[in-house]
Design a protein around this motif. Structure first.
Motif, PDB file in Angstrom:
ATOM      1  N   ALA A  97     -35.097 -10.464   4.144  1.00 38.02           N
ATOM      2  CA  ALA A  97     -33.963 -11.218   4.416  1.00 38.02           C
ATOM      3  C   ALA A  97     -33.419 -12.354   3.581  1.00 38.02           C
ATOM      4  CB  ALA A  97     -34.319 -12.075   5.703  1.00 38.02           C
ATOM      5  N   MET A  98     -32.573 -12.795   3.349  1.00 36.04           N
ATOM      6  CA  MET A  98     -32.067 -13.709   2.291  1.00 36.04           C
ATOM      7  C   MET A  98     -31.227 -14.855   2.890  1.00 36.04           C
ATOM      8  SD  MET A  98     -30.699 -11.819  -0.920  1.00 36.04           S
ATOM      9  CE  MET A  98     -30.605 -12.771  -2.395  1.00 36.04           C
ATOM     10  N   VAL A  99     -31.606 -16.042   2.219  1.00 38.22           N
ATOM     11  CA  VAL A  99     -30.701 -17.273   2.638  1.00 38.22           C
ATOM     12  C   VAL A  99     -30.114 -17.616   1.330  1.00 38.22           C
ATOM     13  CG1 VAL A  99     -31.097 -19.565   3.238  1.00 38.22           C
ATOM     14  CG2 VAL A  99     -32.513 -17.991   4.396  1.00 38.22           C
ATOM     15  N   PHE A 100     -28.792 -17.578   1.397  1.00 39.71           N
ATOM     16  CA  PHE A 100     -27.911 -18.070   0.273  1.00 39.71           C
ATOM     17  C   PHE A 100     -27.556 -19.529   0.208  1.00 39.71           C
ATOM     18  CE2 PHE A 100     -26.729 -13.566   1.348  1.00 39.71           C
ATOM     19  CZ  PHE A 100     -26.952 -13.066   0.283  1.00 39.71           C
ATOM     20  N   THR A 105     -21.225 -18.144   3.800  1.00 44.59           N
ATOM     21  CA  THR A 105     -21.194 -16.579   3.686  1.00 44.59           C
ATOM     22  C   THR A 105     -22.354 -15.859   4.577  1.00 44.59           C
ATOM     23  OG1 THR A 105     -23.042 -17.002   2.020  1.00 44.59           O
ATOM     24  CG2 THR A 105     -20.807 -17.070   1.146  1.00 44.59           C
ATOM     25  N   SER A 106     -23.149 -16.668   5.150  1.00 42.45           N
ATOM     26  CA  SER A 106     -24.069 -15.639   6.052  1.00 42.45           C
ATOM     27  C   SER A 106     -23.594 -15.913   7.490  1.00 42.45           C
ATOM     28  CB  SER A 106     -25.679 -16.270   5.927  1.00 42.45           C
ATOM     29  OG  SER A 106     -25.953 -16.406   4.866  1.00 42.45           O
ATOM     30  N   LEU A 107     -22.997 -16.973   8.029  1.00 38.25           N
ATOM     31  CA  LEU A 107     -22.646 -16.979   9.385  1.00 38.25           C
ATOM     32  C   LEU A 107     -21.150 -16.625   9.685  1.00 38.25           C
ATOM     33  CD1 LEU A 107     -24.026 -20.787   9.796  1.00 38.25           C
ATOM     34  CD2 LEU A 107     -24.787 -18.649  10.670  1.00 38.25           C
ATOM     35  N   ASN A 108     -21.010 -16.047  10.896  1.00 43.89           N
ATOM     36  CA  ASN A 108     -19.656 -15.417  11.120  1.00 43.89           C
ATOM     37  C   ASN A 108     -18.960 -16.839  11.728  1.00 43.89           C
ATOM     38  OD1 ASN A 108     -17.590 -14.396  12.542  1.00 43.89           O
ATOM     39  ND2 ASN A 108     -18.541 -12.625  12.973  1.00 43.89           N
ATOM     40  N   ILE A 169     -31.315 -20.166   8.517  1.00 46.90           N
ATOM     41  CA  ILE A 169     -32.844 -19.737   8.338  1.00 46.90           C
ATOM     42  C   ILE A 169     -33.323 -19.256   9.880  1.00 46.90           C
ATOM     43  CG2 ILE A 169     -35.045 -20.938   8.100  1.00 46.90           C
ATOM     44  CD1 ILE A 169     -33.587 -22.878   5.984  1.00 46.90           C
ATOM     45  N   ALA A 170     -32.925 -19.906  10.839  1.00 49.48           N
ATOM     46  CA  ALA A 170     -33.105 -19.485  12.139  1.00 49.48           C
ATOM     47  C   ALA A 170     -32.939 -17.836  12.329  1.00 49.48           C
ATOM     48  CB  ALA A 170     -32.450 -20.225  13.167  1.00 49.48           C
ATOM     49  N   THR A 171     -31.681 -17.483  11.730  1.00 46.90           N
ATOM     50  CA  THR A 171     -31.624 -16.014  12.075  1.00 46.90           C
ATOM     51  C   THR A 171     -32.019 -15.302  11.093  1.00 46.90           C
ATOM     52  OG1 THR A 171     -28.747 -16.872  12.089  1.00 46.90           O
ATOM     53  CG2 THR A 171     -29.147 -14.679  11.694  1.00 46.90           C
ATOM     54  N   ALA A 172     -32.496 -15.599  10.063  1.00 51.38           N
ATOM     55  CA  ALA A 172     -33.738 -14.949   9.026  1.00 51.38           C
ATOM     56  C   ALA A 172     -34.772 -14.879   9.602  1.00 51.38           C
ATOM     57  CB  ALA A 172     -33.694 -15.787   7.677  1.00 51.38           C
ATOM     58  N   LEU A 180     -38.834 -13.355   2.291  1.00 51.72           N
ATOM     59  CA  LEU A 180     -37.680 -14.120   2.437  1.00 51.72           C
ATOM     60  C   LEU A 180     -37.308 -14.558   1.084  1.00 51.72           C
ATOM     61  CD1 LEU A 180     -35.576 -15.379   4.364  1.00 51.72           C
ATOM     62  CD2 LEU A 180     -36.920 -17.577   4.448  1.00 51.72           C
ATOM     63  N   ILE A 181     -36.016 -14.124   0.703  1.00 54.45           N
ATOM     64  CA  ILE A 181     -35.452 -14.642  -0.675  1.00 54.45           C
ATOM     65  C   ILE A 181     -34.515 -15.571  -0.186  1.00 54.45           C
ATOM     66  CG2 ILE A 181     -34.089 -13.785  -2.546  1.00 54.45           C
ATOM     67  CD1 ILE A 181     -35.185 -10.936  -1.916  1.00 54.45           C
ATOM     68  N   CYS A 182     -34.708 -16.966  -1.057  1.00 47.64           N
ATOM     69  CA  CYS A 182     -33.763 -17.914  -0.761  1.00 47.64           C
ATOM     70  C   CYS A 182     -33.251 -18.308  -2.232  1.00 47.64           C
ATOM     71  CB  CYS A 182     -34.526 -19.109  -0.490  1.00 47.64           C
ATOM     72  SG  CYS A 182     -35.634 -19.067   0.975  1.00 47.64           S
ATOM     73  N   ASP A 183     -31.876 -17.877  -2.043  1.00 52.61           N
ATOM     74  CA  ASP A 183     -31.190 -17.923  -3.424  1.00 52.61           C
ATOM     75  C   ASP A 183     -30.380 -19.289  -3.378  1.00 52.61           C
ATOM     76  OD1 ASP A 183     -29.450 -17.560  -5.508  1.00 52.61           O
ATOM     77  OD2 ASP A 183     -28.926 -15.642  -5.129  1.00 52.61           O
ATOM     78  N   GLU A 184     -30.926 -20.227  -4.196  1.00 53.41           N
ATOM     79  CA  GLU A 184     -30.393 -21.684  -4.429  1.00 53.41           C
ATOM     80  C   GLU A 184     -30.242 -22.288  -2.999  1.00 53.41           C
ATOM     81  OE1 GLU A 184     -29.813 -23.217  -7.554  1.00 53.41           O
ATOM     82  OE2 GLU A 184     -29.639 -21.266  -8.928  1.00 53.41           O
ATOM     83  N   PRO A 185     -31.027 -22.184  -2.242  1.00 47.91           N
ATOM     84  CA  PRO A 185     -30.788 -22.453  -0.543  1.00 47.91           C
ATOM     85  C   PRO A 185     -30.204 -23.912  -0.410  1.00 47.91           C
ATOM     86  CG  PRO A 185     -33.116 -22.482  -1.141  1.00 47.91           C
ATOM     87  CD  PRO A 185     -32.638 -21.956  -2.400  1.00 47.91           C
ATOM     88  N   THR A 186     -30.589 -24.762  -1.466  1.00 46.61           N
ATOM     89  CA  THR A 186     -30.184 -26.340  -1.362  1.00 46.61           C
ATOM     90  C   THR A 186     -29.172 -26.802  -2.213  1.00 46.61           C
ATOM     91  OG1 THR A 186     -31.986 -27.003  -2.768  1.00 46.61           O
ATOM     92  CG2 THR A 186     -32.631 -26.506  -0.395  1.00 46.61           C
ATOM     93  N   THR A 187     -28.714 -25.943  -2.873  1.00 45.64           N
ATOM     94  CA  THR A 187     -27.898 -26.532  -4.060  1.00 45.64           C
ATOM     95  C   THR A 187     -26.445 -27.302  -3.456  1.00 45.64           C
ATOM     96  OG1 THR A 187     -28.618 -24.675  -5.550  1.00 45.64           O
ATOM     97  CG2 THR A 187     -26.654 -25.651  -6.212  1.00 45.64           C
ATOM     98  N   ALA A 188     -26.103 -26.646  -2.533  1.00 49.26           N
ATOM     99  CA  ALA A 188     -24.754 -27.226  -2.067  1.00 49.26           C
ATOM    100  C   ALA A 188     -25.031 -28.307  -1.336  1.00 49.26           C
ATOM    101  CB  ALA A 188     -23.951 -26.176  -1.079  1.00 49.26           C
ATOM    102  N   LEU A 189     -26.167 -28.907  -1.212  1.00 49.93           N
ATOM    103  CA  LEU A 189     -26.482 -29.940   0.112  1.00 49.93           C
ATOM    104  C   LEU A 189     -26.759 -31.341  -0.703  1.00 49.93           C
ATOM    105  CD1 LEU A 189     -28.841 -27.741   2.357  1.00 49.93           C
ATOM    106  CD2 LEU A 189     -26.403 -28.441   2.683  1.00 49.93           C
TER     107      LEU A 189
END
Ligand SMILES: Nc1ncnc2c1ncn2[C@@H]1O[C@H](COP(=O)(O)OP(=O)(O)O)[C@@H](O)[C@H]1O
Ligand SMILES: [Mg+2]
Length: 350
Positions: A97-100, A105-108, A169-172, A180-189
């Motif tokens: 699973a991946m966290v972007f 981009t992951s949430l509807n 992260i809960a969805t993942a 679990l692949i976390c691609d720059e998970p905190t860059t936007a925060l």
């Protein structure tokens, strides 16, 4: 649990894209064994291939890209040979699973957060109705979302950036993945939230026995979370080692350059050893060491022949001719040496 069990084994991976009739080689022959339960950080400048590399083992390459060589072994299957979305559906989410970077981009935006997590619970854990809802509330609680019953009914836009990333992260977690692949998970925060999300990921890793790949251009984040660090440059891993080896015994001049840009070294602003120039053009074949034109320590051979890996320890290897016995003795820049020495002392005291 067997120690050093390999969960994913990448060999000689090459990924190419076609753009306006031209071919770009984004990944240039990477081999990597991911170990079960570890957290591996992949660092490197923007454009070095971090995202493409990991997307290749989720079947998430853009349509103009494909794996043009090598293999990706996972549970006895070669993912590099997967072509249909039916095959990838068995892997994506469920196994990996991946966290972007951007939670949106992951949430509807049209579905409540609770419903999205619950769909993952239903699909991947075979729960239904009340049990699935109960489990969803548990995940919301797990990832530190307060008032989970109320949050369950809200839409993504009613969440703050940090809370949205928690929901992702809960969805993942609800997919129950191995990796679990976390691609720059905190860059936007912002910074305080970043630290919280990193801590949350660490908690989740322990609780759910995850293997984690963190992708980041920020070595500062890496120090806190990674067991191992892989340094990427121009579609290749040019140095890999334990966190300790990379922070305190790095040998590739590109790794030195990354280390020297750490904020704690930037005494009075400017880093003393900044990387000049730009990464190579990936549309062209690269001769020698891709970093040579930007490398103040480059040798003649660096322009001619791609360096092999030199093994510095069972866990540490580096693709640099400077490790060849015939190369002149080379030390890191002063700032980096001082940082490494301080770090080693601090680590030895513990
Ligand atoms: N769909 C695409 N078409 C053409 N080139 C691409 C595509 N996606 C990525 N690339 C190229 O692949 C290289 C690696 O990109 P990426 O993995 O996104 O870098 P990183 O994640 O390290 O910032 C870059 O040169 C990028 O321009
Ligand atoms: Mg990226």
């Amino acid at each position: 649990m067997e120690q050093n069990e390999v969960i994913l084994s990448v060999r000689d991976l090459e990924v190419q894209f076609t753009l306006r009739g031209q071919t770009l080689t984004a990944i240039r022959g990477i081999s990597l064994d991911l170990l079960r339960g570890e957290s591996l950080a992949i660092v490197g400048e923007s454009g070095s291939g971090k995202s493409v590399f990991t997307k290749s083992f989720m079947g998430m390459l853009d349509n103009n890209g494909h794996v043009s060589g090598g293999s990706i072994l996972y549970k006895g299957q070669d993912l590099a040979k997967y072509t249909s979305s039916a095959e990838w559906r068995k892997i994506r989410g469920h196994e990996i699973a991946m966290v972007f970077q951007d939670p949106m981009t992951s949430l509807n935006p049209l579905k409540t957060v609770g419903r999205q997590i619950q769909e993952a619970v239903e699909l991947h854990q075979g729960l239904k109705g009340r049990a699935a809802r109960q489990k969803t509330i548990e995940y919301l609680t797990d990832v530190g979302i307060p008032a989970p019953e109320k949050r369950y009914r809200q839409y993504p836009h009613e969440f703050s950036g940090g809370m949205r990333q928690r929901a992702v992260i809960a969805t993942a977690m609800a997919c129950n993945p191995e990796i679990l692949i976390c691609d720059e998970p905190t860059t936007a925060l912002d910074v305080t939230i970043q630290a919280q999300i990193i801590e949350l990921l660490r908690d989740m890793q322990k609780k759910y026995h995850l293997t984690i790949i963190y992708i980041t251009h920020d070595l500062g984040v890496v120090a806190k979370v990674a067991d191992r660090v892989a340094v990427m440059y121009a579609g290749d891993i040019i140095e890999i080692g334990t966190s300790y080896e990379i922070f305190y015994h790095a040998r590739h001049p590109y790794t030195w350059a990354l280390l020297s840009s750490l904020p704690q070294l930037g005494v009075k602003g400017e880093p003393l050893f900044s990387i000049q120039g730009t990464p190579p053009n990936l549309f062209k074949a690269i001769e020698g060491d891709a970093f040579a034109p930007r490398n103040p320590y480059a040798l003649k051979i660096d322009y001619l022949i791609r360096p092999p890996y030199f093994e510095l320890s069972p866990t540490h290897k580096v693709r640099s001719w400077l490790e060849d016995p015939r190369a002149p003795e080379t030390a890191p820049p002063d700032t980096v040496q001082r940082m490494m020495a301080r770090g080693r002392e601090a680590a030895d005291r513990v």
